[in-house]
Scaffold this active site. Structure first.
Site: not given
Ligand code: IPM
Ligand code: MN
Length: 357
Positions: A190, A250, A142, A246
């Protein structure tokens, strides 16, 4: 208590849901004898239209000089459909997080028994799920640079960067929270592909040494997306980086039933920012149908974490539960058993919650 609270309505359904949150703040102030000064400021598309800036200086100054911030949502389809737009509403919230040093975003996922049917996931899988996400909020892809177009726009570059210190401070917060909960941290990365994830895992392992009573497990993000909906009750604290957090939160909103139910707290400095995890939802804006519960629960987090007012926080959460137990629903959480006269609009849902405080 005296407190200065800044309200940032933002865009789309932001002002509609935040107005309900604002009323809850006022009712609690009256019932508990607090003196809250509520100020307002511009952010996002609304701010761009009036000042040319997504985060005007005046907003940033007010944010730095208040005790807590309640935010609605930012974003507008005008920019999503225009990849060339240089100034975008989201830059406002991202810069605000960075300027205030809000590196930890807490997103609680708690199933309401009344809403088990509202989730697309089977009730027996959901029951008892209670997860607290720690999403790193001011690092990763980001914020990393370079972020640019090259080769006459034919190539695009984003950069994912994490420092040891950035990982360490959020990991420590997650472990401390886990000590007061079920004593388990699941760290998501990851690490089989990304160097930043290998650093992440290394540092989380080091931090874990100081919390021997907390069990740590590592989970790769792709398999986490699957396990989160197949066995949500297995998790306690989930710790992850900015982009993964993020996306996963959701997804996690579907465990509770709707995006319209989830609140978040962004902390890390002396001013906390409290906001729904949902966006500005332009498709339903201005129709009085958005679910205000995420904003109301953001106010509960503002009391609990921002101002240390536990009883006030419980009063707000209790009022939401009572409202749901009485069968009231907004459209996004209704099911086959909902009585048609109990399907409420944004304002009406707010009124019932306030009656129940
Ligand atoms: C969120 C939002 C923001 C984010 C956007 C609006 C920049 O999706 O708070 O989850 O990606 O962090
Ligand atoms: Mn998001």
């Amino acid at each position: 208590m005296q407190a200065k609270i800044l309200i940032l309505h933002g865009d789309g359904i932001g002002p509609e849901v935040t107005r309900v949150g604002q009323q809850v703040l006022q009712v609690i102030a009256r019932n508990f004898g607090h003196n809250f000064t509520l100020e307002e400021a511009l952010l996002g598309h609304q701010a761009i239209q009036l000042t040319g800036q997504p985060l005007p200086d005046e907003t940033l100054n007010k944010a730095k000089n208040c005790d807590a911030i309640l935010l609605g949502a930012v974003g507008h389809p005008m920019y999503d459909n225009n990849p060339k737009a240089v100034v975008r509403p989201e830059q406002g919230i991202l810069r605000l997080r960075k300027e205030l040093g809000l590196f930890a975003n807490l997103r609680p996922i708690q199933v309401f028994d009344e809403l088990l049917e509202a989730s697309p996931i089977k009730s027996e899988i959901l029951r008892g799920s209670d997860i607290l996400f720690f999403r790193e909020l001011t690092g990763g892809i980001y914020f990393g640079t370079p972020r640019e177009r090259r080769d006459n726009g034919q190539t695009a570059v984003d950069t994912c960067i994490y420092t040891r210190e950035e990982v360490k401070r959020i990991a420590a917060m997650a472990f401390e929270a886990a000590q007061k909960r079920k004593k388990k941290v699941t760290s998501v990365d990851k690490a089989n592909v990304l160097e930043t994830s290998r650093l992440w895992r290394e540092v989380v392992n080091e931090v874990a040494q100081s919390y021997p009573d907390v069990e740590l497990e590592h989970q790769l993000v792709d398999s986490m997306t699957m396990k989160l909906i197949s066995q949500p009750s297995k998790y306690d604290v989930i710790l992850t980086e900015n982009l993964f957090g993020d996306i996963l939160t959701d997804e996690a909103s579907q465990i509770v039933g709707s995006m319209g139910l989830l609140a978040s707290a962004s902390i890390g400095s002396n001013v906390g920012l409290f906001e729904p995890i949902h966006g500005s939802a332009p498709d339903i804006a201005g129709q009085n149908i958005a679910n205000p519960i995420a904003s109301v629960l953001s106010v509960a987090l503002l009391f609990q974490i921002g101002l240390g007012l536990q009883e006030e926080a419980s009063a707000v959460v209790g009022a939401v539960k009572k409202t749901l137990a009485k069968g009231y629903r907004t459209r996004d959480i209704k099911d086959a058993n909902t009585e048609p006269n109990k399907i409420l609009g944004t304002r009406e849902m707010g009124e019932v919650i306030i009656e129940n405080i």
